[in-house]
Design an enzyme around this catalytic site. Structure first.
Site, PDB file in Angstrom:
ATOM      1  CB  SER A  45      -0.821   0.049   1.389  1.00  0.00           C
ATOM      2  OG  SER A  45      -0.216  -0.006   2.509  1.00  0.00           O
ATOM      3  CG  HIS A 158      -0.864  -5.399   4.172  1.00  0.00           C
ATOM      4  ND1 HIS A 158      -0.303  -4.494   5.131  1.00  0.00           N
ATOM      5  CD2 HIS A 158      -0.455  -4.975   3.142  1.00  0.00           C
ATOM      6  CE1 HIS A 158       0.174  -3.695   4.687  1.00  0.00           C
ATOM      7  NE2 HIS A 158       0.404  -3.920   3.418  1.00  0.00           N
ATOM      8  CD  GLN A 166      -2.063  -1.346   5.181  1.00  0.00           C
ATOM      9  OE1 GLN A 166      -2.362  -1.221   4.136  1.00  0.00           O
ATOM     10  NE2 GLN A 166      -1.249  -1.092   5.599  1.00  0.00           N
ATOM     11  CD  GLU A 167      -0.427  -1.748   9.013  1.00  0.00           C
ATOM     12  OE1 GLU A 167      -0.060  -1.075  10.162  1.00  0.00           O
ATOM     13  OE2 GLU A 167       0.133  -1.598   7.897  1.00  0.00           O
ATOM     14  CD  GLU A 208       2.212  -5.170   7.723  1.00  0.00           C
ATOM     15  OE1 GLU A 208       1.742  -4.882   8.762  1.00  0.00           O
ATOM     16  OE2 GLU A 208       2.677  -4.271   6.978  1.00  0.00           O
ATOM     17  CG  ASP A 245      -1.990   2.210   8.486  1.00  0.00           C
ATOM     18  OD1 ASP A 245      -2.493   3.021   7.847  1.00  0.00           O
ATOM     19  OD2 ASP A 245      -0.778   1.661   7.886  1.00  0.00           O
ATOM     20  CD  GLU A 288       0.767   4.197   9.696  1.00  0.00           C
ATOM     21  OE1 GLU A 288       1.006   3.529  10.836  1.00  0.00           O
ATOM     22  OE2 GLU A 288       1.230   3.751   8.459  1.00  0.00           O
ATOM     23  CG  ASP A 315       2.740   4.873   5.735  1.00  0.00           C
ATOM     24  OD1 ASP A 315       3.555   5.467   5.028  1.00  0.00           O
ATOM     25  OD2 ASP A 315       2.052   3.910   5.559  1.00  0.00           O
ATOM     26  CE  LYS A 340       5.623   2.057   5.746  1.00  0.00           C
ATOM     27  NZ  LYS A 340       4.413   2.377   4.850  1.00  0.00           N
ATOM     28  CG  HIS A 368       7.241  -3.819   9.212  1.00  0.00           C
ATOM     29  ND1 HIS A 368       6.375  -5.131   9.149  1.00  0.00           N
ATOM     30  CD2 HIS A 368       5.904  -2.940   9.566  1.00  0.00           C
ATOM     31  CE1 HIS A 368       5.148  -5.026   9.473  1.00  0.00           C
ATOM     32  NE2 HIS A 368       4.944  -3.600   9.790  1.00  0.00           N
ATOM     33  NE  ARG A 369       6.811  -0.001   2.898  1.00  0.00           N
ATOM     34  CZ  ARG A 369       6.501   1.217   2.074  1.00  0.00           C
ATOM     35  NH1 ARG A 369       7.836   1.864   1.741  1.00  0.00           N
ATOM     36  NH2 ARG A 369       5.391   1.200   1.429  1.00  0.00           N
ATOM     37  CE  LYS A 391       3.249   0.542  10.304  1.00  0.00           C
ATOM     38  NZ  LYS A 391       2.047   0.801   9.569  1.00  0.00           N
TER      39      LYS A 391
HETATM   40  P1  PGA Z   1       3.087  -1.375   2.861  1.00  0.00           P
HETATM   41  O1  PGA Z   1       2.079  -1.136   4.317  1.00  0.00           O
HETATM   42  O2  PGA Z   1       4.349  -1.664   3.624  1.00  0.00           O
HETATM   43  O3  PGA Z   1       2.417  -2.382   2.260  1.00  0.00           O
HETATM   44  O4  PGA Z   1       3.108   0.136   2.660  1.00  0.00           O
HETATM   45  C1  PGA Z   1       2.518  -0.409   5.658  1.00  0.00           C
HETATM   46  C2  PGA Z   1       1.758   0.629   6.069  1.00  0.00           C
HETATM   47  O5  PGA Z   1       1.167   1.132   5.279  1.00  0.00           O
HETATM   48  O6  PGA Z   1       2.016   1.044   6.973  1.00  0.00           O
HETATM   49 ZN    ZN Z   2       0.649   2.919   6.629  1.00  0.00          ZN
END
Ligand code: PGA
Ligand code: ZN
Length: 432
Positions: A45, A158, A166-167, A208, A245, A288, A315, A340, A368-369, A391
């Protein structure tokens, strides 16, 4: 020990990341004989303005995702540029990489080639000076262990079939040490697995390491996590808080936020009200990318309304780039930035962005990714910055756990000097 060591050889290889996609590994050998490797992660993403990850686009290899061209750039242009340079001048090395590439987005050599080289040089510099990477990058005062954010429930890009968000992350900010925070997280992750089994839901995991259950709504994920925290014997909000997130870009279409799981299509103002409602009713400490990355005005409104009660992390909005962060500071968007390395592409640019954030009163969350390798440099980076947050996914899957295990080793090495960031990592929770 000699700080005069120069880069004698630099070369790259195409290896696989945790999703089975190719990525770049770089090896640096110094005149002293020291040899180190670094490898580069890859996102799914991704933000529109991230530094460009170069891929071969040859449909006959890895569906076009090969990185042989980036590998070649390291073996040729990068090697020609860096060979003979002193390894202890990271800024000069990074400037040379940026100059050799010559483009704003690092699309010529590829940010994957450039970061691999930059990071390998940093690791070689550390090894040459006999210092662990966190001390080499962070100096004498690097001693703060970050609060880990464990992504235990995955959705969006993910985790197909999971929530739109997503998270969903456990944030064990009430733990006394990093080691205990890791235990809180792992126990609660397992408790969540048991909660899902009891509810007849799937315990398959996403990119993840978090579970990807099919839920009737996004909010149902929060309820399951609260249940898991209590089942593991912890107090929601006190021992373990929650971070999310949404990666809102991934459900933003034609100017609207489309939450499939909630059967809702929302305007920016309605999306902000949706998050405000969650902040009111759940122990959320970190939010996030709650809006799409072009929506600067929306971010300013959201930060004005919620910024004193929750950490708002940019992000995809900031892509670890000073330029975008500066705009955010000027326009009062967010109060925190995700860090990142591969979004910007060199170690010193990453440090510069983090420095700018911290000096403006923004917190930094090192990340991380979703596509990762065994490289653990981000654990050292988090301690080097002293920013108090990291994270690295669930406390499961080797490439995620490697970073947490590295932090255990750093905490052990620091001994009595180690301090766990805990609640202090979050400005709005600091008890003054
Ligand atoms: P990505 O996701 O590594 O797939 O970009 C991580 C995030 O969105 O924080
Ligand atoms: Zn993110």
């Amino acid at each position: 020990m000699s700080s005069r060591a120069v880069i004698e050889e630099i070369s790259a290889d195409e290896i696989l990341d945790s999703r089975g996609n190719p990525t770049v590994e770089v090896s640096v050998t110094l005149s002293s004989g020291v040899t180190v490797n670094a490898s580069v992660p890859s996102g799914a993403s991704t933000g529109e303005f991230e530094a460009v990850e170069l891929r071969d686009r040859d449909p006959k290899r890895y569906g076009g995702k090969g990185v042989l061209c980036a590998v070649k750039h390291v073996n040729e242009e990068v090697a020609w540029a860096l060979t003979g340079m002193r390894v202890d001048d990271q800024r000069l090395i990074d400037e040379k990489l940026i100059e050799t590439d010559g483009s704003e987005s690092k699309k010529v050599l590829g940010a994957n080639a450039i970061l691999g080289a930059s990071l390998a040089c940093a690791k070689a510099g550390a090894a040459e000076s006999g210092l662990p990477l966190f001390r080499y990058l962070g100096g004498a005062n690097a001693h703060v262990l970050p609060v880990p954010m464990f992504n235990v429930l995955n959705g969006g890009k993910h985790g197909q079939g999971g929530p739109d968000v997503q998270e969903f992350k456990l944030v064990p900010l009430g733990a006394p040490t990093f080691r205990e925070a890791l235990r809180y997280g792992a126990e609660t992750y397992h408790a969540l697995g048991a909660v899902l089994v009891d509810a007849g839901l799937s315990t398959n995991v996403g990119d993840e390491g978090g579970y990807v259950p099919q839920l009737p709504s996004n909010e149902a994920a929060l309820e399951l996590i609260l249940r898991a925290i209590e089942r593991a014997g912890y107090r929601p909000g006190e021992d373990i808080a929650i971070g999310i997130d949404p990666a809102a870009n991934s459900f933003y279409e034609d100017g609207r936020y489309c939450l499939v799981r909630d059967s809702k299509t929302l305007t920016t103002d309605e999306m902000i009200a949706f998050w405000a409602d969650w902040v009111n009713r759940y122990p959320l400490v970190s939010l996030e990318d709650p809006l799409a990355d072009g929506d600067w005005a929306g971010f300013a409104t959201l930060t004005r309304e919620l910024g004193s009660r929750v950490q708002i992390v940019g992000d995809d909005l900031f892509v670890t780039n000073r330029k975008f962060l500066q705009r955010g500071i000027d326009e009062h968007c967010c109060n925190s930035i995700l860090i990142k390395l591969n979004q910007i592409g060199t170690v010193t640019e990453t440090l510069d962005t983090a420095q700018l954030a911290l000096s403006a009163g923004y917190s930094c969350l090192v990340s991380h990714r979703s596509g990762e390798t065994e490289d653990t440099s981000i654990a050292d980076l988090a301690v080097a910055l002293g920013c108090g947050q990291i994270k690295s996914g669930a406390p499961a899957r080797g490439e995620r756990v490697a970073k947490y295990n590295r932090l255990l080793a750093i905490e052990r090495a620091l001994g009595e000097d180690a301090r766990f960031a805990g609640r202090d990592a979050f400005r709005h929770l600091r008890r003054s």
